[in-house]
Design an enzyme around this catalytic site. Structure first.
Site: not given
Ligand code: APR
Length: 234
Positions: A111, A137
């Site tokens: 991303h 730029c």
């Molecule tokens: N260890 C492991 N997992 C954890 C922890 C931890 N300490 N704390 C929270 N989590 C988990 C949560 O339970 C959740 O399932 O991390 C996950 C975070 O989910 P999101 O916030 O949705 O993040 P992500 O899946 O990376 O999002 C994907 O969405 O907004 C877009 O581009 C953005 O890259 C991002 C994409």
């Protein structure tokens, strides 16, 4: 426990939960960025076209927040493993650069990155500061756009191909801290599974794709990584 000698081709597939213990906010759930900020105002091309300065300032807030955080021991377990085995690859949805700060070299950023900007004519500008050196730029005075995949953007096809190549040939696939709702990234565990990799999910909460994995470890990233790679001391 996994003996890191037994598995050489390891893909770590990380999401915002990987950085949560470094105090970088996740996107969804408690304290999530998209609970506080409306992505339609800050994280899509339309928002940038409407008000580039506002979008750049939002990303500066995120850069400052990330610079105040440090990689945690889970990041270091992964980087130490990478030193032992060059075939350890991190495929991350995170834009915070934490894996690289912990010393990981093979990092595929699906991303994009908070630390890069892009001029449509002159290409990538690396910029690591808390605030951006330039909003425009230096060569053509066009607004610089954060080199980040926002909502509605296509992923970079070369980056996807690199990720699919790594995932399709790994023997263990470890997903850490992703809610599994944003595609195409959320489809990657399925690719690993079909290619015959042993698939592990590390997440204290069930995700939208928990059922795909061979094993679900309901722990935080640092505890789980230190636990399953006991032979790596950090
Ligand atoms: N260890 C492991 N997992 C954890 C922890 C931890 N300490 N704390 C929270 N989590 C988990 C949560 O339970 C959740 O399932 O991390 C996950 C975070 O989910 P999101 O916030 O949705 O993040 P992500 O899946 O990376 O999002 C994907 O969405 O907004 C877009 O581009 C953005 O890259 C991002 C994409």
């Amino acid at each position: 426990m996994i003996n890191s000698v037994d598995y050489k081709k390891i893909v770590f597939f990380t999401g915002a939960g990987m950085s949560a213990e470094s105090n970088v906010p996740t996107y969804r759930g408690k304290g999530g960025i998209w609970n506080k900020y409306n992505w339609e105002e800050f994280a899509c091309q339309t928002a940038f076209d409407r008000d580039p300065e506002k979008v750049l300032k939002f990303h500066e807030i995120r850069r400052k927040a990330v610079l105040e955080c440090k990689p945690h021991s889970g990041h270091f377990v992964i980087s130490e493993l990478g030193k032992k085995h060059p075939q350890v690859i991190v495929v991350t949805q995170n834009i915070d650069g934490m894996h690289q700060r912990a010393g990981s070299k093979n990092v595929i950023e699906l991303h994009g990155s908070l630390w890069r900007l892009m001029c449509p004519k002159h290409g990538i500008v690396e910029d690591m500061g808390e605030t951006y050196k330039n909003y425009k730029c230096e060569k053509c005075n066009t607004w610089l756009r954060p080199d980040i995949i926002w909502f509605g953007d296509m992923l970079n096809q070369d980056v996807i191909q690199q990720a699919i190549k790594a995932i399709g040939s790994c023997d263990i696939f470890i997903s850490i801290g992703t809610s599994g709702v944003v595609y195409p990234a959320a489809g990657f565990p399925e690719i690993a599974k079909r290619a015959g990799a042993f698939c592990i999910e590390i997440n204290p909460e069930p995700s939208a794709i928990s059922h795909i994995y061979d094993q679900n470890i309901r722990e935080c990233a640092s505890a789980a990584l230190n636990h399953i790679f006991k032979d790596i001391s950090v």
